[in-house]
Design a protein around this motif. Structure first.
Motif, PDB file in Angstrom:
ATOM      1  N   GLY A 517      59.123  41.682  40.060  1.00  0.00           N
ATOM      2  CA  GLY A 517      59.199  40.276  40.200  1.00  0.00           C
ATOM      3  C   GLY A 517      59.426  39.905  41.649  1.00  0.00           C
ATOM      4  N   LEU A 518      60.491  40.651  42.322  1.00  0.00           N
ATOM      5  CA  LEU A 518      60.987  40.290  43.683  1.00  0.00           C
ATOM      6  C   LEU A 518      59.760  40.661  44.779  1.00  0.00           C
ATOM      7  N   ARG A 519      59.104  41.539  44.574  1.00  0.00           N
ATOM      8  CA  ARG A 519      57.826  42.119  45.381  1.00  0.00           C
ATOM      9  C   ARG A 519      56.934  40.986  45.186  1.00  0.00           C
ATOM     10  N   ARG A 520      56.627  40.618  44.122  1.00  0.00           N
ATOM     11  CA  ARG A 520      55.561  39.399  43.904  1.00  0.00           C
ATOM     12  C   ARG A 520      56.070  38.077  44.397  1.00  0.00           C
ATOM     13  N   LEU A 521      57.375  37.751  44.228  1.00  0.00           N
ATOM     14  CA  LEU A 521      57.602  36.284  44.709  1.00  0.00           C
ATOM     15  C   LEU A 521      57.790  36.208  46.123  1.00  0.00           C
TER      16      LEU A 521
END
Length: 601
Positions: A517-521
């Protein structure tokens, strides 16, 4: 300054060189309110002190059977009564205003200092001391600042009454003029000892407050390791020390109060005895004797303010000293900066360690020393604990930017972030770019179970955004608090986000989903994560190993794991002996493999 005008647009620059200097600075900055309080105090005290003269005139008028003088005296008494009522009313209003505005000024100064220092504040001053200064100490400081004008009015009134008695009846006025300074200053030799005892009491109370704050903050951990009773016993002992110190301080103040009652009584007896003797000789009239007697008795009222100002100073001095200590702390860099307000974008570079975080990439930093990692994280955000070379963002030194611009450009989430009490909506209502909705941030931080827990704990709302979070989020687990703090940081959507161990309290499955989620956001934003978790390191675009204050290796997680023993020791928690054994095993295996190949050939 009126109460409705609070808060101050600018509380000013305090003189924090010492406690007394800080108190004097506060008094000077309220000069208008102090003069108003002094004026109304003089009206009130002088009106009260004029009543004995009116009583004496009335008694003498009755003795002389003069109806005209009696009527005139009645008018004077009515005028004095009006002065007492009006003066007391507005004295109370101005005194309360001075007290509240002084306390509010101190609180604003403390809040501004905490905002400037950020996380460096609790590293330089204990959190319990900051709490003690911002709660109980501001009240004591405001009390003294407010009491100065009332004491000045009372002292001037005593001087006026003494002069009036000397003029009105010199024979008795001399006794009063000589006796009143003795009464007012009799407790002065006891004040240093009373002040020392009050200082000891405040010191012990401050330590007890710090211990209570630390115990409450770590109560969940203490229960987990069975150390709850141990810390409770420590607090019991600390509270008993505070009680004993308070009793010793109260004994000294009770002695001072007794002196303030005894000596005026002795002075009154001396005046009456001598006055009766003079009246028998016909040297004074009955009205004059009644006037002097009433004046001495009334003077007990303004004399009480001598004791109050001494007590207020003894209690406020250590409080002002603690406040001055906090307010004297300075950032290692200037808060105004030398450049215009701007938010640069680009690579983040720390010249001290050689760390580079490329723009728009997820960079993981591995550092074997957690304290060093925390200091580096703070320095990357423009909050260095000590002077040194400035971190550069797109070639622009953060130290040269105004503090607000630097904090807008780089956001640092501490290892132990704090959740304030309120609803989840209020928690996520932070200055942000507006491009990251709260829903997406909560999803990226894997807060679904946190939302369910908040809804279950809320009896009045089915919407998790309206559910209330208790103080510091103590009703939630450590992992839940950590994920909510991460969601708050993601909502802010800064140009550079620095995270210090953001997943240390969550399980591995949740940690893997948070990494995705951190990579995506944050796919188009610069992100720096201080961690030793293989799950986060494996998903980073770039991993940097810091050893002894410098970057010694840069690459991908799997590459560093194979090629860099120091990196492998931090990430896998291997000891030096295990690393040596692993190296020997690798050599033996390689030798055996080579011999097998030669034999087969």
């Amino acid at each position: 300054m009126q109460i409705q005008d609070l808060p101050y647009s600018d509380p000013g620059v305090p003189d924090a060189r010492s406690g007394p200097r800080f108190l004097w600075w506060l008094w000077r900055n309220q000069l208008g309110g102090q003069l108003k309080s002094l004026a109304w105090g003089l009206l009130h005290f002088v009106s009260v002190s004029a009543l004995p003269f009116c009583v004496g005139l009335a008694v003498q008028a009755v003795v002389d059977r003069s109806g005209t003088r009696l009527a005139l005296t009645g008018g004077l008494m009515l005028l004095c009564g009006t002065g007492i009522a009006v003066g007391d009313t507005f004295l109370h209003r101005t005194a309360v205003t001075n007290w509240i505005t002084a306390a509010a000024r101190v609180q604003q100064l403390l809040a501004r200092k905490a905002s400037q220092l950020g996380s460096a504040l609790t590293r330089r001053v204990a959190a319990g001391e900051v709490v003690a200064v911002s709660t109980g100490d501001v009240e004591k400081i405001g009390w003294f600042v407010e009491a100065v004008s009332r004491f000045t009015a009372a002292a001037l009134t005593v001087v006026v009454v003494c002069v009036g008695l000397l003029v009105y009846q010199p024979a008795l006025g001399v006794i009063v003029a000589v006796g009143l300074p003795v009464v007012a200053l009799a407790a002065l030799p006891l004040l240093p000892r009373a002040t020392r005892r009050a200082d000891v009491q405040r010191e012990k109370a401050g330590r007890a407050t710090e211990l209570a704050s630390d115990t409450v903050a770590g109560l969940r951990v203490l229960r987990g390791i069975g150390g709850e009773e141990l810390f409770l016993d420590r607090y019991r002992r600390a509270s008993q020390e505070v009680r004993h110190a308070a009793v010793r301080s109260a004994r000294m103040w009770s002695l001072i109060s007794a002196i303030q009652v005894l000596l005026p009584g002795l002075l009154l007896i001396a005046v009456v005895w001598h006055g009766v003797h003079l009246a028998r000789q016909g040297r004074i009239t009955v009205g004059e004797l009644v006037t002097v007697y009433s004046a001495v008795m009334i003077l007990n009222y303004p004399l009480r303010h001598f004791e109050e100002i001494a007590m207020a100073y003894s209690f406020s001095r250590p409080s002002a000293k603690r406040a001055a200590r906090v307010l004297s702390l300075e950032r290692a860099t200037d808060t105004d900066g030398t450049r215009a307000a701007e938010v640069p974008t680009g690579d983040l570079y720390d010249p001290d360690t050689g760390l580079i975080a490329p723009a728009g990439r997820l960079t993981a930093v591995v550092c074997g020393d957690p304290d060093a990692a925390g200091r580096l994280a703070a320095r990357l955000g423009g909050h260095p604990a000590e002077p040194g070379p400035s971190v550069l963002l797109d070639g622009v030194a953060l130290d040269e930017l105004p503090l607000d611009s630097a904090r807008t450009a780089v956001l640092v989430q501490d290892k132990d972030p704090v959740l304030l009490s309120g609803t989840l909506r209020e928690l996520l209502d932070v200055p942000a770019s507006g491009t990251v909705p709260a829903k997406d941030a909560l999803a990226a931080a894997q807060c679904d179970d946190v939302l369910d827990a908040l809804v279950q704990g809320a009896s009045d709302s089915a919407d998790p955004m309206d559910a209330r979070i208790t103080e510091r989020g103590r009703s939630l687990s450590g992992g839940q608090r950590q994920r909510l703090a991460l969601a708050r940081s993601l909502v802010t959507d800064p140009e550079v986000l620095v995270l210090d161990e953001p997943t240390s309290a969550v399980d591995s499955h949740t940690e893997a989903r948070i990494a995705e989620g951190l990579r995506r956001l944050r796919s188009d934003r610069t992100t720096v994560v201080f961690t030793s978790s293989p799950l986060l390191l494996d998903r980073a675009d770039r991993v940097a190993l810091i050893h002894e204050g410098a970057v010694v290796a840069v690459g991908l997680h799997r590459e560093l794991l194979d090629d860099e023993p120091r990196y492998r020791s931090v990430v896998t928690r291997e000891t030096d002996e295990e690393l040596a054994a692993a190296d020997v095993g690798a050599l033996v295996g390689a030798r055996q493999k080579r011999e097998d190949i030669e034999e087969s050939t």
